[in-house]
Write a protein that holds these residues in place. Structure first.
Motif: not given
Length: 283
Positions: A1-10
């Motif tokens: 699971m990757l948490h993309r900081f730019t939009d908060g999407k997992y």
């Protein structure tokens, strides 16, 4: 699971790695029962570095639409194959040069992604150390995993010198590794590697692996250090609570570290050779 900081999407991610080419193709076989999230990303890659390396990055939904559907050993499976020089193929829109993998997952350039973040999220010294330390351990684990003779373990809890434990599954010998990563200074070309004095040991099965991170290439240098733990006092500066090793990776300048300077690409073979000469303390 990757948490993309730019939009908060997992982002759920499933990775399929292959260690060899089949008629110059990377062939991926995925059991249908493992494709449980249509929005998850499937990343398929050749483990070893090859020129012009491509990685398949595709949603599980699209993968099931485009892959060949078959049965193998009683299981429903999906099969895909791609080349490093693909030509005309329906996988072409989903093939990404490995250096651009982060941009594909971010769905924007790394520069733009960083610009959109709060600077305080990335700049604290403590965060950089944790990030680089994790990256270094991951790099060592990836390199050692190239050898089918090495079984790998992560000691838990993290209370001792050994951070990665490798076991030769034929001889049953062990090599305990402490992984240290440091950034190469643009001023003097040195990476300062620090080893806590309290963790020093004379155990012949323990080693320190030193990695040097180069900001200009956003990657580890092709040369690493592989030092028996008992030799650390011979090549390090004693600062009391820590021992400091000044490492100039890929430098022609001769130093006391020369016997320990090794090609990072050969790390798995070097560890395998080390466990063939030392007996681990297994049961």
């Amino acid at each position: 699971m990757l948490h993309r900081f730019t939009d908060g999407k997992y982002i759920p991610i499933q990775v399929k790695g292959r260690t060899k080419l089949d008629h110059e193709r990377v062939v991926i076989l995925v059991q249908a029962e493992s494709l449980v999230d249509d929005d998850a990303l499937l990343i398929a890659t050749l483990v070893f570095d090859v020129p012009d390396q491509l990685v398949l990055v595709v949603s599980e939904r699209t993968f099931k639409q485009l892959a060949a559907h078959d049965h193998s050993a009683g299981h429903e499976v999906y099969v895909a194959a791609f080349r490093m020089r693909p030509g005309q193929t329906h996988w072409l829109p989903y093939l990404v040069p490995r250096p651009q993998l982060a941009e594909r997952v971010l769905e924007t350039s790394v520069v733009d992604a960083v610009a959109r973040l709060n600077p305080d999220l990335l700049k604290p010294f403590e965060r950089h150390d944790e990030w680089l330390g994790f990256l270094g351990e991951s790099e060592v684990i990836r390199r050692l995993a190239e050898s089918p003779r090495l079984d790998l373990f992560r000691p838990f809890p993290d209370l001792e010198m050994v951070e990665v434990l490798a076991r030769d599954n034929i001889t049953h010998n062990f090599a305990g590794l402490q992984v240290k990563s440091a950034t190469v200074s643009p001023l003097n070309g040195e990476a300062e590697i620090h080893v806590r004095t309290a963790t020093l040991t004379t155990d012949p099965t323990s080693w320190v692996v030193g990695l040097a991170w180069r900001k200009e290439t956003n990657a580890f240098d092709g040369e690493c250090l592989l030092i028996p733990a008992a030799d650390i006092p011979k090549v390090a500066i004693d600062n009391g609570s820590a021992m400091t090793i000044n490492f100039r990776p890929s430098s022609p300048r001769r130093t006391p570290l020369d016997p320990y300077r090794k090609p990072l690409a050969e790390l798995s073979q070097l560890i395998l050779e080390s466990v063939s000469h030392t007996r681990g303390r297994g049961i």
